[in-house]
Design a protein around this motif. Sequence first.
Motif, PDB file in Angstrom:
ATOM      1  N   VAL A   1     -37.650 -15.598  24.761  1.00  0.00           N
ATOM      2  CA  VAL A   1     -38.633 -15.229  25.779  1.00  0.00           C
ATOM      3  C   VAL A   1     -38.343 -15.917  27.109  1.00  0.00           C
ATOM      4  O   VAL A   1     -38.426 -15.314  28.185  1.00  0.00           O
ATOM      5  N   LEU A   2     -37.979 -17.191  27.050  1.00  0.00           N
ATOM      6  CA  LEU A   2     -37.747 -17.952  28.275  1.00  0.00           C
ATOM      7  C   LEU A   2     -36.320 -17.859  28.773  1.00  0.00           C
ATOM      8  O   LEU A   2     -35.990 -18.427  29.826  1.00  0.00           O
ATOM      9  N   GLY A   3     -35.467 -17.164  28.052  1.00  0.00           N
ATOM     10  CA  GLY A   3     -34.080 -17.001  28.499  1.00  0.00           C
ATOM     11  C   GLY A   3     -33.274 -18.281  28.437  1.00  0.00           C
ATOM     12  O   GLY A   3     -32.455 -18.557  29.330  1.00  0.00           O
ATOM     13  N   LEU A   4     -33.477 -19.072  27.380  1.00  0.00           N
ATOM     14  CA  LEU A   4     -32.789 -20.348  27.236  1.00  0.00           C
ATOM     15  C   LEU A   4     -31.512 -20.177  26.423  1.00  0.00           C
ATOM     16  O   LEU A   4     -31.303 -19.161  25.748  1.00  0.00           O
ATOM     17  N   VAL A   5     -30.649 -21.182  26.506  1.00  0.00           N
ATOM     18  CA  VAL A   5     -29.446 -21.210  25.683  1.00  0.00           C
ATOM     19  C   VAL A   5     -29.818 -21.861  24.358  1.00  0.00           C
ATOM     20  O   VAL A   5     -30.395 -22.952  24.336  1.00  0.00           O
ATOM     21  N   SER A   6     -29.497 -21.194  23.259  1.00  0.00           N
ATOM     22  CA  SER A   6     -29.864 -21.724  21.954  1.00  0.00           C
ATOM     23  C   SER A   6     -29.102 -23.007  21.649  1.00  0.00           C
ATOM     24  O   SER A   6     -27.997 -23.233  22.151  1.00  0.00           O
ATOM     25  N   ARG A   7     -29.691 -23.849  20.829  1.00  0.00           N
ATOM     26  CA  ARG A   7     -29.055 -25.104  20.441  1.00  0.00           C
ATOM     27  C   ARG A   7     -27.768 -24.847  19.664  1.00  0.00           C
ATOM     28  O   ARG A   7     -26.820 -25.639  19.724  1.00  0.00           O
ATOM     29  N   GLU A   8     -27.727 -23.749  18.919  1.00  0.00           N
ATOM     30  CA  GLU A   8     -26.522 -23.435  18.164  1.00  0.00           C
ATOM     31  C   GLU A   8     -25.346 -23.184  19.090  1.00  0.00           C
ATOM     32  O   GLU A   8     -24.224 -23.665  18.848  1.00  0.00           O
ATOM     33  N   VAL A   9     -25.589 -22.435  20.179  1.00  0.00           N
ATOM     34  CA  VAL A   9     -24.514 -22.149  21.133  1.00  0.00           C
ATOM     35  C   VAL A   9     -24.093 -23.420  21.856  1.00  0.00           C
ATOM     36  O   VAL A   9     -22.902 -23.679  22.060  1.00  0.00           O
ATOM     37  N   LEU A  10     -25.053 -24.257  22.224  1.00  0.00           N
ATOM     38  CA  LEU A  10     -24.729 -25.518  22.892  1.00  0.00           C
ATOM     39  C   LEU A  10     -23.904 -26.428  21.990  1.00  0.00           C
ATOM     40  O   LEU A  10     -22.963 -27.092  22.445  1.00  0.00           O
ATOM     41  N   MET A  11     -24.243 -26.448  20.709  1.00  0.00           N
ATOM     42  CA  MET A  11     -23.478 -27.285  19.785  1.00  0.00           C
ATOM     43  C   MET A  11     -22.076 -26.725  19.587  1.00  0.00           C
ATOM     44  O   MET A  11     -21.103 -27.487  19.494  1.00  0.00           O
TER      45      MET A  11
ATOM     46  N   VAL B   1     -14.592 -22.205  22.634  1.00  0.00           N
ATOM     47  CA  VAL B   1     -15.314 -22.395  23.886  1.00  0.00           C
ATOM     48  C   VAL B   1     -15.434 -21.080  24.654  1.00  0.00           C
ATOM     49  O   VAL B   1     -16.520 -20.710  25.125  1.00  0.00           O
ATOM     50  N   LEU B   2     -14.332 -20.375  24.800  1.00  0.00           N
ATOM     51  CA  LEU B   2     -14.356 -19.128  25.565  1.00  0.00           C
ATOM     52  C   LEU B   2     -15.169 -18.051  24.852  1.00  0.00           C
ATOM     53  O   LEU B   2     -15.813 -17.218  25.505  1.00  0.00           O
ATOM     54  N   THR B   3     -15.157 -18.056  23.527  1.00  0.00           N
ATOM     55  CA  THR B   3     -15.963 -17.086  22.769  1.00  0.00           C
ATOM     56  C   THR B   3     -17.455 -17.352  22.973  1.00  0.00           C
ATOM     57  O   THR B   3     -18.242 -16.416  23.182  1.00  0.00           O
ATOM     58  N   ALA B   4     -17.832 -18.632  22.914  1.00  0.00           N
ATOM     59  CA  ALA B   4     -19.238 -18.982  23.139  1.00  0.00           C
ATOM     60  C   ALA B   4     -19.660 -18.642  24.566  1.00  0.00           C
ATOM     61  O   ALA B   4     -20.781 -18.179  24.805  1.00  0.00           O
ATOM     62  N   LEU B   5     -18.752 -18.870  25.513  1.00  0.00           N
ATOM     63  CA  LEU B   5     -19.062 -18.554  26.911  1.00  0.00           C
ATOM     64  C   LEU B   5     -19.244 -17.050  27.096  1.00  0.00           C
ATOM     65  O   LEU B   5     -20.128 -16.605  27.847  1.00  0.00           O
ATOM     66  N   ALA B   6     -18.436 -16.248  26.409  1.00  0.00           N
ATOM     67  CA  ALA B   6     -18.570 -14.791  26.489  1.00  0.00           C
ATOM     68  C   ALA B   6     -19.921 -14.348  25.943  1.00  0.00           C
ATOM     69  O   ALA B   6     -20.559 -13.435  26.483  1.00  0.00           O
ATOM     70  N   ASP B   7     -20.391 -15.005  24.875  1.00  0.00           N
ATOM     71  CA  ASP B   7     -21.707 -14.674  24.324  1.00  0.00           C
ATOM     72  C   ASP B   7     -22.812 -14.962  25.340  1.00  0.00           C
ATOM     73  O   ASP B   7     -23.768 -14.192  25.479  1.00  0.00           O
TER      74      ASP B   7
ATOM     75  N   GLY C   1     -26.734 -12.417  29.448  1.00  0.00           N
ATOM     76  CA  GLY C   1     -27.275 -12.396  30.802  1.00  0.00           C
ATOM     77  C   GLY C   1     -28.105 -13.619  31.137  1.00  0.00           C
ATOM     78  O   GLY C   1     -29.082 -13.522  31.893  1.00  0.00           O
ATOM     79  N   LEU C   2     -27.731 -14.769  30.580  1.00  0.00           N
ATOM     80  CA  LEU C   2     -28.502 -15.993  30.820  1.00  0.00           C
ATOM     81  C   LEU C   2     -28.213 -16.565  32.199  1.00  0.00           C
ATOM     82  O   LEU C   2     -27.175 -16.289  32.806  1.00  0.00           O
ATOM     83  N   ASP C   3     -29.141 -17.360  32.674  1.00  0.00           N
ATOM     84  CA  ASP C   3     -28.999 -18.032  33.963  1.00  0.00           C
ATOM     85  C   ASP C   3     -27.887 -19.077  33.839  1.00  0.00           C
ATOM     86  O   ASP C   3     -27.991 -20.025  33.044  1.00  0.00           O
ATOM     87  N   ILE C   4     -26.829 -18.922  34.652  1.00  0.00           N
ATOM     88  CA  ILE C   4     -25.663 -19.799  34.540  1.00  0.00           C
ATOM     89  C   ILE C   4     -26.010 -21.232  34.949  1.00  0.00           C
ATOM     90  O   ILE C   4     -25.548 -22.187  34.316  1.00  0.00           O
TER      91      ILE C   4
END
Length: 208
Positions: free
Chosen positions: A37-47, A61-67, A72-75
Amino acid sequence: SRIVREAGGSVRDGLSLLDQMFSFGETTITSQDVVEVLGLVSREVLMRLSKGLLEGSLTEVLTALADIFSFGLDIKRFADDLMASFRALVLCKIDGCMGLIDLPAEELTEYQSLAANYTRETLHLKLALLMAMAEELRFASQPRLTLETAFLKIIETGNVVPVSTLLGHLKEILDSLPACPSTTLLPTEQPASTTTPKIEAPAAKSPE
């Protein structure tokens, strides 16, 4: 707890975020619902990103960045979250700083496990590079290329070994070397005298 962190200590912002979640329509709100709802990056992706940057896995790294771009998350927000992730890793390496990490117990254990494999200097250096990357993103015309280039640089830094550790290893190597045998210096012989005997010229005869 994620809503509290997003509010940043502001009661008004916290209530606004709660209103957004209530409008979601679910009777039970999960952490994943807050992320979506808030358009956050999930902890799983950050890990995944944190592990990839530390382990040197450019593909991960590049695969996670592509996700992240596909969502469409705020960079800028993503960069802030990634820096916060590495901040938590650095704090895990500093005695007495665990209370400064605002994470659930399960996530905190995961961060501690990851941080245990690296030196504090390594984590600090990578955090500093992420901070430089965030500054570049402010003026980047191609954010994705900026992120990919920065991630490649972070991976190439490798693992940093403290100077004290290197000096300790050097001392161990020197101590393990066999001692050099002592040598006795022989007295040097005096060179034979090569003085040429002086020959006196005959006295000149006086004229009669």
